[in-house]
Design an enzyme around this catalytic site. Structure first.
Site, PDB file in Angstrom:
ATOM      1  N   ASP A 397       0.821  -1.215   0.000  1.00  0.00           N
ATOM      2  CA  ASP A 397       0.000   0.000   0.000  1.00  0.00           C
ATOM      3  C   ASP A 397       0.848   1.255   0.000  1.00  0.00           C
ATOM      4  O   ASP A 397       0.335   2.342  -0.196  1.00  0.00           O
ATOM      5  CB  ASP A 397      -0.929   0.012   1.221  1.00  0.00           C
ATOM      6  CG  ASP A 397      -2.325  -0.426   0.850  1.00  0.00           C
ATOM      7  OD1 ASP A 397      -2.576  -0.640  -0.348  1.00  0.00           O
ATOM      8  OD2 ASP A 397      -3.162  -0.542   1.755  1.00  0.00           O
ATOM      9  N   ASP A 791     -11.506  -6.593  10.579  1.00  0.00           N
ATOM     10  CA  ASP A 791     -11.543  -8.037  10.804  1.00  0.00           C
ATOM     11  C   ASP A 791     -12.826  -8.475  11.502  1.00  0.00           C
ATOM     12  O   ASP A 791     -13.452  -9.459  11.099  1.00  0.00           O
ATOM     13  CB  ASP A 791     -10.305  -8.494  11.580  1.00  0.00           C
ATOM     14  CG  ASP A 791      -9.931  -7.539  12.702  1.00  0.00           C
ATOM     15  OD1 ASP A 791     -10.671  -6.563  12.918  1.00  0.00           O
ATOM     16  OD2 ASP A 791      -8.915  -7.773  13.370  1.00  0.00           O
TER      17      ASP A 791
HETATM   18  O1  LIG Z   1      -3.553   1.134   4.676  1.00  0.00           O
HETATM   19  C1  LIG Z   1      -3.192   0.094   5.196  1.00  0.00           C
HETATM   20  C2  LIG Z   1      -3.026  -0.050   6.609  1.00  0.00           C
HETATM   21  C3  LIG Z   1      -2.592  -1.271   7.119  1.00  0.00           C
HETATM   22  N1  LIG Z   1      -2.309  -2.317   6.280  1.00  0.00           N
HETATM   23  C4  LIG Z   1      -1.817  -3.608   6.841  1.00  0.00           C
HETATM   24  O2  LIG Z   1      -2.645  -4.045   7.865  1.00  0.00           O
HETATM   25  C5  LIG Z   1      -1.928  -4.864   8.744  1.00  0.00           C
HETATM   26  C6  LIG Z   1      -2.264  -4.538  10.191  1.00  0.00           C
HETATM   27  O3  LIG Z   1      -1.921  -3.217  10.493  1.00  0.00           O
HETATM   28  P1  LIG Z   1      -1.221  -2.796  11.872  1.00  0.00           P
HETATM   29  O4  LIG Z   1      -0.993  -1.335  11.822  1.00  0.00           O
HETATM   30  O5  LIG Z   1      -0.068  -3.682  12.140  1.00  0.00           O
HETATM   31  O6  LIG Z   1      -2.369  -3.061  12.928  1.00  0.00           O
HETATM   32  P2  LIG Z   1      -2.361  -3.990  14.231  1.00  0.00           P
HETATM   33  O7  LIG Z   1      -3.210  -3.326  15.263  1.00  0.00           O
HETATM   34  O8  LIG Z   1      -0.996  -4.376  14.652  1.00  0.00           O
HETATM   35  O9  LIG Z   1      -3.109  -5.245  13.626  1.00  0.00           O
HETATM   36  C7  LIG Z   1      -4.106  -5.988  14.245  1.00  0.00           C
HETATM   37  O10 LIG Z   1      -5.375  -5.351  14.177  1.00  0.00           O
HETATM   38  C8  LIG Z   1      -5.802  -5.040  12.856  1.00  0.00           C
HETATM   39  C9  LIG Z   1      -7.137  -4.333  12.935  1.00  0.00           C
HETATM   40  O11 LIG Z   1      -8.029  -5.022  13.735  1.00  0.00           O
HETATM   41  C10 LIG Z   1      -5.885  -6.310  12.024  1.00  0.00           C
HETATM   42  O12 LIG Z   1      -6.222  -5.996  10.712  1.00  0.00           O
HETATM   43  C11 LIG Z   1      -4.539  -6.977  12.039  1.00  0.00           C
HETATM   44  O13 LIG Z   1      -4.566  -8.179  11.288  1.00  0.00           O
HETATM   45  C12 LIG Z   1      -4.145  -7.274  13.468  1.00  0.00           C
HETATM   46  O14 LIG Z   1      -2.871  -7.909  13.503  1.00  0.00           O
HETATM   47  C13 LIG Z   1      -0.450  -4.667   8.440  1.00  0.00           C
HETATM   48  O15 LIG Z   1       0.050  -5.813   7.812  1.00  0.00           O
HETATM   49  C14 LIG Z   1      -0.466  -3.515   7.492  1.00  0.00           C
HETATM   50  O16 LIG Z   1       0.548  -3.637   6.552  1.00  0.00           O
HETATM   51  C15 LIG Z   1      -2.478  -2.184   4.910  1.00  0.00           C
HETATM   52  O17 LIG Z   1      -2.222  -3.086   4.152  1.00  0.00           O
HETATM   53  N2  LIG Z   1      -2.912  -0.972   4.398  1.00  0.00           N
END
Ligand SMILES: O=c1ccn([C@@H]2O[C@H](COP(=O)(O)OP(=O)(O)O[C@H]3O[C@H](CO)[C@@H](O)[C@H](O)[C@H]3O)[C@@H](O)[C@H]2O)c(=O)[nH]1
Ligand SMILES: [Mn+2]
Ligand SMILES: [Zn+2]
Ligand SMILES: [Zn+2]
EC number: 2.4.1.12
Length: 891
Positions: A397, A791
């Site tokens: 992204d 999710d």
């Molecule tokens: O515009 C975006 C924003 C995020 N992501 C991806 O989304 C994932 C999760 O993002 P992160 O910022 O790491 O959020 P977390 O809070 O750590 O993630 C948890 O919480 C999220 C929201 O509930 C879930 O989507 C994730 O799977 C879960 O691991 C990562 O792989 C990012 O690369 C994208 O692809 N595009």
């Protein structure tokens, strides 16, 4: 000292090491000639020590280890003798390692160089490598004495060549060749089959037997199964009994092991769970008594305060109930991987396992280090599954050239890493984490050459790390004119918020074989189009783009979704999931298999509560006993059809009591007696209501839809119906004939009439910004938009359509990730989750009101409500805690 030390000879059985003292202690077995002087780690000759005697590494037990192994152990291994675990002392003439005491004489240095059979330059290069073993972002190149030389055979991205018929604003970085002449990036790997539809699992032309069968354990299992079969056969002949299946019960299960269920529910013993249930009930009673008291005894002097506190208490009681009740029927599950192998993956036959597409999401290489992403991808490419059934799609992204180049490097390194993993069946298959483990040579040294190969691979990995770190260092400073690829064209993603869609296929059938000549899984780089004025919907949008690209290119019936910082820790994880998905009985209704989220490098006290033990080990097991766990965003295998917004297939239940009463479960009606007569009675009203809500007729999966067409319109009519249907589907799925056609293939596979170039053009089309306009994407199909916790919404939608999910906890954690390890990151994450829940609360998908009459079970709804309303608890909590003590007011 050295002179008195013993010699050790290893017998062939590595558990049986015989220590023989040189002084010829009675009872010592004579040395076997071939073992004299063989290193027990690498098998090399022991060589001689400084005095001309055989080299001795351990003065305590004299376990035979050659000088190379000894030095390696001291430098990078456990630093202990593999046999007696005594810490190695520095020997005369051996290299110093950090931590050595200074007591040794000065002559060591001199000795050291007499002794080395490697030359100095090699040693210098080696220490340079060690200077770069830090994990994480690079930029630490200052210490390098030698200038970084990019590997000439591993050119960086450089030259996205356009596919001929794609307009220049739609860059498809398709077949590119490197300036140096090395062929690097390859066009889409498609077999030139003329068959219109060919599910990949049916393709017999491929050599599938080459992977996954090498493991000793598997061979043993196969062997024991064969023996069992033989015994059975024998028994049958001997007994002369009629074997119609109801003969000898004890042997029966052996006969059709392959036809047995692939998994089993393991109920939690009632002796264990009943006390908890009892406590819930007791507490419930106490809460009721408490409220009775509170309501009957209002404090008139401070009525408002009393009212507030009672309201708060009621809220707490409600949220407690929401939290407790879904825990009532927890279950665990057991999988049988060997049965899966027997049924779908027999030796010598083409594997029948279903294809799987992996999705990995990344955004910002500054926050998500490319080395972490590389590890994730390597662990995916090395998964224990037939390679021709795997593809890995990486969504970028951030449209970062760094990510792209990192992927290119990773695909190159995978050619060495993947065969190594499979050859020695190592775990985990993410190199960083694998090499962090210290190995026990006595236990792990199963295959000859393993130690040497491992060491060589470690070196390769360190070089790979240097290359990645160099890329990261280079990416720190953006040139004024933006990034340029090696062929001089500007990087299409220079403007992160406004760039065309990009796709690049690495590896795969024609993308170069690994070093052992085997095929590797496809690796596809995808960066969807971004334009100002279009909402890109964050991760949900990225996942939906991947759903479509993968449908066009490979269309596997299952997909596994991982965050870029979650690697595959158990290479059999996909097979674990298939034990549920491919089960003919259980599988059909399963929309996804969720694995628990586990984390590395969390301190012992779990300071920031990253582990969420109660959620992952109690709540989710409880939900599995109802309708299945919540989707947590990563580590989850989906059924593609379930993501397309279809209802779960209806199980044909044996005809049950039906009556005209409403509600259907009315107990007081007397229709028991004349059940038979009522069987043909028209559907009860509830059914009708359901239909109104979910538009059932339009929501059946394509198989039903197609069969309906067949029945309804034979002959010429078929075509007309087909067109109408096609239009309907395009309205729902968007204007891509290829994509729409792919949704009709319930078991995956692609329509192979198209050329790779036209398929790629289609793939670029489906990741365009405008593609989702006026379609059901994000509303009914794919990852659902409207919340940063997409999710929860996505899983909720599927449960509302009547699907069930499965919680799978293999002994070895399937995936592992990195959790935020500082307070501000963690608070940010918790805040983001809370806001996501609030967003859902105010959306039309709020579980309090949405989806009644659908397939969502009552207790499952409880749990979803709990996950949406929990942030509100902060308000009553704050009020309750700041309320003045009633004592001051009642006077
Ligand atoms: O515009 C975006 C924003 C995020 N992501 C991806 O989304 C994932 C999760 O993002 P992160 O910022 O790491 O959020 P977390 O809070 O750590 O993630 C948890 O919480 C999220 C929201 O509930 C879930 O989507 C994730 O799977 C879960 O691991 C990562 O792989 C990012 O690369 C994208 O692809 N595009
Ligand atoms: Mn994360
Ligand atoms: Zn050795
Ligand atoms: Zn020892």
């Amino acid at each position: 000292m050295e002179a008195s030390a013993g010699l050790v000879a290893g017998s062939h059985n590595r558990n049986e090491l015989v220590v023989i003292r040189r002084d010829g202690e009675p009872g010592a077995r004579p040395l076997k000639q071939q073992n004299r002087g063989a290193c027990q780690i690498c098998g090399d000759d022991l060589g001689l020590g400084p005095g001309g005697d055989p080299f001795v590494a351990c003065n305590e037990c004299a376990f035979p280890v050659c000088r190379d192994c000894y030095e390696y152990e001291r430098r990078e291994g456990t630093q202990n003798c593999p046999q007696c675990k005594t810490r190695y002392k520095r020997l005369k003439g051996c290299a110093r390692v950090p931590g050595d005491e200074e007591e040794d004489g000065a002559d060591d240095l001199e000795d050291e160089f007499n002794w080395r059979d490697r030359d100095d330059s090699q040693y210098a290069a080696e220490s340079m490598l060690h200077a770069h073993m830090t994990y994480g972002r690079g930029g630490d190149l200052d210490g390098v004495h030698q200038p970084f030389q990019p590997n000439p055979n591993v050119p960086l991205l450089t030259n996205g060549q356009m596919v001929d018929d794609i307009p220049p604003e739609q860059h498809a970085l398709v077949p590119s060749f490197v300036g140096g002449g090395g062929k690097r990036i390859h066009p889409l790997p498609y077999a030139d089959s003329n068959l219109p539809v060919q599910p990949r699992s049916m393709d017999p032309s491929k050599d599938i037997g080459s992977y996954g069968y090498g493991s000793v354990a598997w061979k043993e299992r196969m062997e024991s199964w064969k023996q069992k079969q033989e015994r059975l056969h024998q028994a049958r002949n001997d007994g002369g009994k009629d074997w119609n299946g109801d003969g000898d019960d004890a042997d029966l299960p052996l006969m059709d092991e392959a036809r047995q269920p692939l998994s089993r529910k393991v109920p939690i013993p009632s002796s264990l769970i009943n006390p908890y249930r009892m406590i819930i009930v007791i507490r419930l009673v106490i809460v009721c008594l408490f409220f009775h008291y509170r309501v009957m005894h209002p404090v008139h002097d401070a009525f408002v305060l009393w009212l507030i506190s009672v309201i708060c208490e009621i809220w707490f009681a409600m949220s407690w109930i929401l939290d407790q009740f879904p825990k009532w029927f927890p279950i665990e599950r057991e999988t049988y991987l060997d049965r899966l192998t027997l049924r779908f993956d027999k030796e010598g036959q083409p594997s029948q396992l279903a294809p799987v597409d992996f999705f990995v999401s990344t955004v910002d290489p500054a926050k998500e280090p490319p080395l972490v992403t590389a590890n994730t991808i390597l662990s995916i490419l090395a998964v224990d599954y037939p390679v021709d059934k795997l593809s890995c799609y990486v969504s970028d992204d951030g449209a970062a050239m760094l990510t792209f180049e990192g992927l290119s490097e990773t695909s190159e390194f995978a050619k060495k890493w993947v065969p190594f993993c499979k050859k020695y069946s190592i775990e985990p298959r993410a190199p960083e984490w694998y090499f962090q483990q210290k190995i026990d040579y006595l236990k792990d040294k199963v295959v000859p050459n393993f130690v040497r190969d491992r060491r060589a691979m470690k070196r390769e990995y360190e070089e790979f790390k240097i290359r990645i770190n160099a890329l990261v260092a280079k990416a720190q400073k953006v040139p004024e004119e933006g990034w340029t690829m090696q062929d001089g064209t500007p990087w299409p993603g220079n403007n992160v918020r406004d760039h065309p869609g990009m796709i690049q296929v690495f590896l795969g059938q024609s993308g170069g074989l690994d070093v052992e000549g085997n095929e590797l899984p496809r690796l596809v780089y995808v960066s969807r189009e971004k334009r100002p004025g279009y909402n890109h919907h964050k991760k949900a949008g990225a996942m939906n783009a991947l759903v479509r690209v993968s449908a066009v290119l490979t269309n596997a019936p299952y997909m596994l979704n991982l965050d870029c910082d979650h690697y595959v820790n158990n290479s059999k994880a996909v097979k674990e999931a298939m034990c549920f998905m491919m089960d003919p009985l259980v599988g059909k209704k399963v929309c996804y298999v969720q694995f628990p989220q586990r984390f590395d490098s969390i301190d012992r006290h779990d300071r920031y509560a990253n582990k969420n033990v109660v959620f992952f080990d109690i709540n989710m097991k409880g939900l599995d006993g109802i309708q299945g766990p919540i989707y947590v965003g990563t580590g989850c295998v989906f059924r593609r059809q379930a993501l397309y917004g279809y209802d779960a297939p209806k199980t044909k239940k044996p005809p049950s009591r039906t009556c005209n009463c409403w509600p259907k479960w009315c107990v007081c009606c007397f229709c028991f007696g004349n059940r038979k007569n009522k069987k043909k009675v028209t559907k009860p009203k509830t059914e009708k209501k359901k239909r109104l809500f979910f538009k059932k007729e339009e929501n059946q999966s394509p198989a039903y839809a197609l069969s309906e067409i067949d029945e309804a319109a034979a002959g010429a009519e078929t075509q007309k119906a087909g067109i109408v249907n096609q239009q309907k589907l395009e309205k729902k799925f968007g204007q891509s004939a290829v994509f729409v056609a792919s949704t009709l293939l319930e078991n995956g596979g692609t329509l192979r009439c198209d050329s790779p170039a036209s398929l790629l053009k289609e793939a670029i089309h489906v990741i365009g910004c405008g593609y989702e306009d006026k379609t059901d994407w994000g509303k009914e199909i794919g990852w659902i938009y409207g919340s940063v916790t997409e999710d929860i919404l996505t899983g909720f939608k599927m449960h509302c359509h009547g699907w069930r999910s499965i919680y799978c906890i293999p002994k070895r954690p399937a995936f592992k990730g990195s959790a935020p390890l500082n307070l501000s990151d963690r608070l940010n994450q918790v805040l983001r989750w809370a806001l996501g829940s609030i967003e859902i609360f105010f959306s039309n998908h709020c579980p309090l009101w949405y989806g009644y009459g659908g397939g969502l079970k009552f207790l499952e709804r409880f749990s979803y409500i709990n996950s949406i309303v929990y942030p509100w608890t902060s308000i009553p909590l704050l009020a309750y805690c700041t309320l003045p003590c009633s004592k001051d007011f009642s006077r």
